[in-house]
Design an enzyme around this catalytic site. Structure first.
Site, PDB file in Angstrom:
ATOM      1  N   LYS A   6       0.623  -5.653  -5.209  1.00  0.00           N
ATOM      2  CA  LYS A   6       1.372  -4.490  -4.693  1.00  0.00           C
ATOM      3  C   LYS A   6       2.337  -4.922  -3.589  1.00  0.00           C
ATOM      4  CE  LYS A   6      -2.423  -3.453  -1.495  1.00  0.00           C
ATOM      5  NZ  LYS A   6      -3.635  -2.646  -1.303  1.00  0.00           N
ATOM      6  N   TYR A 231      21.176  -5.827  23.941  1.00  0.00           N
ATOM      7  CA  TYR A 231      21.342  -4.378  24.102  1.00  0.00           C
ATOM      8  C   TYR A 231      20.555  -3.848  25.295  1.00  0.00           C
ATOM      9  CZ  TYR A 231      23.641  -3.763  19.572  1.00  0.00           C
ATOM     10  OH  TYR A 231      24.519  -3.794  18.523  1.00  0.00           O
TER      11      TYR A 231
HETATM   12  C1  LIG Z   1      -4.715  -3.556  -1.103  1.00  0.00           C
HETATM   13  C2  LIG Z   1      -6.032  -3.382  -1.729  1.00  0.00           C
HETATM   14  C3  LIG Z   1      -6.837  -4.484  -2.045  1.00  0.00           C
HETATM   15  C4  LIG Z   1      -6.521  -5.888  -1.602  1.00  0.00           C
HETATM   16  O1  LIG Z   1      -6.944  -6.050  -0.260  1.00  0.00           O
HETATM   17  P1  LIG Z   1      -6.855  -7.461   0.481  1.00  0.00           P
HETATM   18  O2  LIG Z   1      -7.488  -7.216   1.801  1.00  0.00           O
HETATM   19  O3  LIG Z   1      -5.397  -7.759   0.617  1.00  0.00           O
HETATM   20  O4  LIG Z   1      -7.554  -8.458  -0.348  1.00  0.00           O
HETATM   21  C5  LIG Z   1      -8.001  -4.268  -2.761  1.00  0.00           C
HETATM   22  N1  LIG Z   1      -8.357  -3.021  -3.123  1.00  0.00           N
HETATM   23  C6  LIG Z   1      -7.636  -1.919  -2.794  1.00  0.00           C
HETATM   24  C7  LIG Z   1      -8.110  -0.578  -3.206  1.00  0.00           C
HETATM   25  C8  LIG Z   1      -6.455  -2.070  -2.072  1.00  0.00           C
HETATM   26  O5  LIG Z   1      -5.755  -0.979  -1.734  1.00  0.00           O
END
Ligand SMILES: *Cc1c(COP(=O)(O)O)cnc(C)c1O
Length: 335
Positions: A6, A231
């Site tokens: 993701k 800035y």
């Molecule tokens: C993002 C996510 C993961 C992965 O988590 P990590 O800590 O990056 O390994 C796993 N399960 C769900 C439901 C997530 O939202």
């Protein structure tokens, strides 16, 4: 193993990473939203894709592109059943999400009977039953995590007994994998670990960050005592200093919080602290004691200067820094 890709594979390049993971044998991919899964299917990915946080308005994409939705509430479950019925689809693969204590998404323990009754009509194939840990990286919360594991375990055993279905059970993210072998069940979901971070010094030593981020020194200035920099005159020199203007800013994910001496970049193996306010497209650093020239490369993070250390300098975590890297940064793939 489900590989979580993701958020552009944690700020890198979702398609390239996903194709590679498929090639080396990942069983499953995980994305947050359906549109992310569509991109992967369009790139030719064939392995199952779980959509962790689908929305009813995107169910059409799920069925069209064979993306397996997480069904986490009565609302989404009922909408999804309605959707597959309208499509005359039977046995569409889905994963049921159980809330074991994160209180973010998922069915509650007392939804059990409702759940069993509602899925009984056969329009869905319950391919997975899963849950998510709230504090798997925090061993001070070990007792809570063990409770989450126990709750998930008893909910799934009851589900299997009552329905006769044996779904893939999965609960662990990266830190769950590392810290809680008892939470591995039939599948694990690793995200940050794939990208080289273990959320703990002990594990970080055995992992290698996959990405490096570099920028360039575009101009060097001598700023005299009494002069200001950036800035709102965010930095005022008390003595004469040498500064470098760097080609990265808050539009690229180096947020303003890194300014005022908190964050740094690496120039010739030395930390050059960010002075004053981070601009949209650039930032200025102190190079008074660093030998360097205009046009030289600057490291923001890499294998030797891991992103989590820079993130921790401003009280955040690797996840936030790497997933926040903006689209203007060119992603270059190496083998
Ligand atoms: C993002 C996510 C993961 C992965 O988590 P990590 O800590 O990056 O390994 C796993 N399960 C769900 C439901 C997530 O939202």
């Amino acid at each position: 193993m489900l590989a979580v890709v993701k958020a552009l594979a944690y700020g890198s390049d979702a398609t390239a990473i996903a194709l590679h993971l498929e090639k080396i044998g990942a069983d499953y991919l995980g994305v947050a939203y359906a549109a992310e899964g569509v991109e992967l299917r369009k790139a030719g990915i064939k392995i199952p894709i779980l959509v962790l946080h689908p929305q009813p308005e995107n169910f059409e994409l799920c069925t069209e592109f064979n993306l397996e939705p997480s069904l986490y509430s009565k609302r989404v479950l009922e909408y999804f059943i309605e959707h597959v019925k309208r499509k005359n689809s039977v046995d569409f693969p889905v994963h049921i999400k159980f809330n074991s204590g994160l209180n973010r998404l998922g069915f509650h323990v007392n939804d059990f009977d409702y759940l069993v009754e509602t899925i009984a009509d056969g329009s869905l194939k319950i391919k997975g039953l899963f849950s998510h840990l709230a504090a798997s990286e925090d061993l001070n919360e070990k007792g809570f995590t063990l409770q989450q594991i126990e709750k998930f375990n008893s909910f799934s055993q009851k589900f299997i007994q009552k329905t006769g279905i044996s779904p893939i059970l999965h609960q662990s993210n990266t830190s769950g994998i590392l810290n809680f072998p008892e939470a591995h069940f039939n599948m694990v979901r690793t995200g940050i670990g794939l990208y080289g971070f273990g959320n703990d010094a002990q594990y970080d030593n055995n992992l290698k960050p996959i990405a490096s981020l570099t920028a360039t020194i575009s101009q060097i200035h001598i700023v005299k005592a009494g002069e200001s920099l950036g800035y709102n005159r965010g930095y005022k020199a008390k003595s004469t200093i040498k500064t470098a203007t760097i080609t990265i800013g808050h539009a690229d994910g180096i947020d303003r919080i890194y300014g005022h001496g908190k964050g740094y970049v690496i120039i010739n193996d030395k930390q050059a602290y960010i002075l004053g306010i981070v601009c949209m497209d650039m930032l200025m650093v102190d190079i008074t004691d660093i030998d360097c020239e205009e046009g030289e490369e600057v490291i923001i993070f890499n294998e030797n200067y891991p992103a989590h250390e820079l993130a921790e300098s401003v009280g955040t975590i690797s996840y936030e820094l790497i997933t926040g890297i903006g689209p203007r940064i060119k992603r270059i793939l190496k083998n």
